[in-house]
Design a protein around this motif. Structure first.
Motif, PDB file in Angstrom:
ATOM      1  N   MET A   5       3.070   5.649  -1.055  1.00 47.38           N
ATOM      2  CA  MET A   5       1.743   6.174  -0.757  1.00 47.38           C
ATOM      3  C   MET A   5       0.729   5.047  -0.586  1.00 47.38           C
ATOM      4  SD  MET A   5       1.452   9.650  -3.078  1.00 47.38           S
ATOM      5  CE  MET A   5      -0.239   9.915  -2.528  1.00 47.38           C
ATOM      6  N   VAL A   6       0.878   3.978  -1.363  1.00 49.86           N
ATOM      7  CA  VAL A   6      -0.005   2.823  -1.203  1.00 49.86           C
ATOM      8  C   VAL A   6       0.101   2.258   0.209  1.00 49.86           C
ATOM      9  CG1 VAL A   6      -0.337   0.412  -1.886  1.00 49.86           C
ATOM     10  CG2 VAL A   6      -0.092   2.181  -3.636  1.00 49.86           C
ATOM     11  N   VAL A   7       1.335   2.047   0.653  1.00 49.66           N
ATOM     12  CA  VAL A   7       1.564   1.469   1.978  1.00 49.66           C
ATOM     13  C   VAL A   7       0.984   2.364   3.068  1.00 49.66           C
ATOM     14  CG1 VAL A   7       3.355   0.921   3.665  1.00 49.66           C
ATOM     15  CG2 VAL A   7       3.571   0.116   1.310  1.00 49.66           C
ATOM     16  N   ILE A   8       1.220   3.662   2.978  1.00 55.74           N
ATOM     17  CA  ILE A   8       0.729   4.577   4.011  1.00 55.74           C
ATOM     18  C   ILE A   8      -0.795   4.619   4.003  1.00 55.74           C
ATOM     19  CG2 ILE A   8       0.708   6.959   4.800  1.00 55.74           C
ATOM     20  CD1 ILE A   8       3.325   5.376   5.268  1.00 55.74           C
ATOM     21  N   GLY A   9      -1.405   4.626   2.812  1.00 55.72           N
ATOM     22  CA  GLY A   9      -2.859   4.616   2.745  1.00 55.72           C
ATOM     23  C   GLY A   9      -3.454   3.358   3.344  1.00 55.72           C
ATOM     24  N   LEU A  10      -2.851   2.205   3.023  1.00 55.55           N
ATOM     25  CA  LEU A  10      -3.339   0.933   3.567  1.00 55.55           C
ATOM     26  C   LEU A  10      -3.146   0.852   5.071  1.00 55.55           C
ATOM     27  CD1 LEU A  10      -2.120  -1.692   0.931  1.00 55.55           C
ATOM     28  CD2 LEU A  10      -4.477  -1.260   1.569  1.00 55.55           C
ATOM     29  N   MET A  11      -1.962   1.185   5.551  1.00 55.89           N
ATOM     30  CA  MET A  11      -1.668   1.038   6.966  1.00 55.89           C
ATOM     31  C   MET A  11      -2.532   1.972   7.815  1.00 55.89           C
ATOM     32  SD  MET A  11       0.462  -1.419   7.071  1.00 55.89           S
ATOM     33  CE  MET A  11       1.034  -1.396   8.771  1.00 55.89           C
ATOM     34  N   SER A  12      -2.684   3.210   7.387  1.00 60.65           N
ATOM     35  CA  SER A  12      -3.504   4.148   8.160  1.00 60.65           C
ATOM     36  C   SER A  12      -4.976   3.781   8.074  1.00 60.65           C
ATOM     37  CB  SER A  12      -3.280   5.579   7.668  1.00 60.65           C
ATOM     38  OG  SER A  12      -3.649   5.719   6.299  1.00 60.65           O
ATOM     39  N   GLY A  13      -5.438   3.396   6.882  1.00 55.80           N
ATOM     40  CA  GLY A  13      -6.850   3.061   6.714  1.00 55.80           C
ATOM     41  C   GLY A  13      -7.263   1.841   7.511  1.00 55.80           C
TER      42      GLY A  13
END
Length: 449
Positions: free
Chosen positions: A90-98
């Motif tokens: 979830m960290v990776v997805i939040g960072l990449m999308s943001g």
């Protein structure tokens, strides 16, 4: 890991792809389809040093479509690398999308990812071990864009090579910086990327390059982004309460336990508490970030929405309302006495990204969290210029500096009345797949005579 252990995470791909679809649909609704190709072209042909708001460069529609594309790429890489689902996912997805709303795009991330893959191959280890770090290391994707796009200096081959070198060295460097920050800075890779940028920028400047920070900051998009974030947060909260196979009362009870944790890294909430309270936490934290920006009269655009999405991603790995509020308040307090204003774009970002220091509040107590936010808001204003905006995770670098200094000072004071703080309680990675009993803010034992 047996099939029963996997059962708790089998719905996670559904949520990840649903989130990607939401970004894509929002992008298609906010921008005419006829302008989408031109908008995406502008994004990939623009140098991306901080602050480069894709909403201003190409419009909200193409910016969100770019975020959807980068998010889809990230999910596929995690899937084919066979990375196990956990809080870092979830960290990776939040960072990449943001950050795909202001700096990362579906082309400039690939050289860094290739470098991380080569690092895994050089060590004869599976890429699954380094894929999350490789994805997060794309914080330095502005270096790739600068090499490729700068007129009269960079070239496509040198840009690809620079990105590969960055991706190759970041896994080892971030493993080291993780230790020196004592789990107090959640944006560890951002700190490591800041160190690399402090080497790269002087080197290329000595060779004749002239990288500079940017200021592309969109206004006037608050309403559509407010609607998008409210819908996303509502979906997350309702999913946690109703779609994870637990009674709402049980979910809320577990969530209250989550709020009693310090958040000190590593705090993998997905494995410690399960998906349901983690989704609720992400939705609530997103609403808090949104409310803060609206309350201070800030702008909802690529960078601030990216900051909110980052908070939501780290809601699975250390952040919750109880440890975020004091740090945020520290930034607000700083605006009263410092010679900067909450209206400043960099300060708006600091209000959100300061939550990288949430573990200081959760571990040592709220007064130290206020102090951390107070210091961070000023430090971050001056750490971006020396690296010419090449590190997108500038708040992570600033947070690392603050965490290292504060931890040493606070520990020197606390040890007088708390004889021994058991760091091993926090640094043992949680490897089981059943919810663990949360740790309290302080885990101490008296020295035996």
């Amino acid at each position: 890991m047996d099939s029963h252990a996997h059962a708790r995470y089998e719905r996670m791909p559904f949520f990840l792809w649903g989130y990607t679809a939401l970004l894509l649909v929002a992008g298609l609704l906010l921008g005419p389809l006829s302008q989408l190709p031109a908008g995406l072209s502008k994004i990939i042909l623009t140098e991306t040093a901080l602050i480069t708001d894709y909403v201003l460069v190409a419009g909200p529609g193409p910016a969100l479509v770019n975020a959807a594309l980068v998010t889809a790429i990230s999910i596929l890489i995690l899937h084919f690398a066979r990375v196990p689902y956990n809080g870092i996912t979830m960290v990776v997805i939040g960072l990449m999308s943001g950050f795909s709303l202001f700096g990362k795009n579906f082309l400039n991330i690939w050289p860094i990812l290739l470098g991380a893959w080569l690092y895994a191959k050089s060590r004869h280890e599976p890429f699954s071990k380094y894929a999350p770090t490789g994805l997060m290391a794309t914080a330095l994707s502005p270096v790739v864009s600068y090499f490729v796009l700068d007129n009269g200096w960079g070239t496509l081959p040198t840009g690809i090579l620079a990105g590969m070198i960055i991706g190759f060295i970041l896994p080892a460097l971030s493993a080291y910086t993780y230790k020196v920050q004592n789990g107090m800075n959640l944006y560890n890779v951002g700190f490591a990327c800041g160190l690399v940028a402090f080497l790269v920028v002087p080197l290329i400047s000595s060779l004749g390059a002239t990288p500079t920070t940017q200021y592309r900051w969109a206004t006037g998009c608050t309403l559509p982004f407010t609607v998008l974030l409210v819908v996303l947060c509502a979906v997350l909260i309702l999913s946690g309460l109703l779609l994870c196979g637990q009674r709402p009362a049980a979910v809320l009870s577990t969530y209250r336990r989550l709020l009693r944790t310090s958040g000190r890294a590593p705090s993998d909430y997905l494995r410690m508490f399960g998906p349901a309270p983690t989704l609720v936490n992400a939705g609530i934290n997103g609403l808090i970030g949104l409310a803060l920006i609206l309350a201070i009269g800030g702008d909802l655009n690529g960078p601030t929405v990216g900051g909110i999405l980052t908070i939501m991603g780290f809601s699975a790995f250390g952040k919750h309302p109880a440890n975020m509020f004091p740090v945020m308040f520290g930034v607000l307090l700083g605006s009263v006495v410092m010679h900067w204003s909450l209206a400043d774009s960099a300060v708006q970002l600091a209000c959100l990204f300061c939550t990288t220091l949430a573990p200081i509040s959760g571990y040592f107590g709220w007064p130290y969290g206020v102090l951390a936010g107070f210091i961070h808001a000023s430090v971050v204003l001056y750490t971006g210029s020396p690296v010419a905006g090449m590190n997108l995770y500038n708040n992570g670098f600033s947070g690392g500096l603050v965490a290292i200094v504060l931890y040493a000072i606070i520990i020197a004071v606390i040890r007088h009345r708390r004889p021994e703080i058991q760091d091993e309680d926090y640094f043992d990675i949680v490897t089981h797949d059943e919810p663990a009993t949360p740790r309290t803010a302080y885990q101490v034992t008296e020295k035996k005579e």
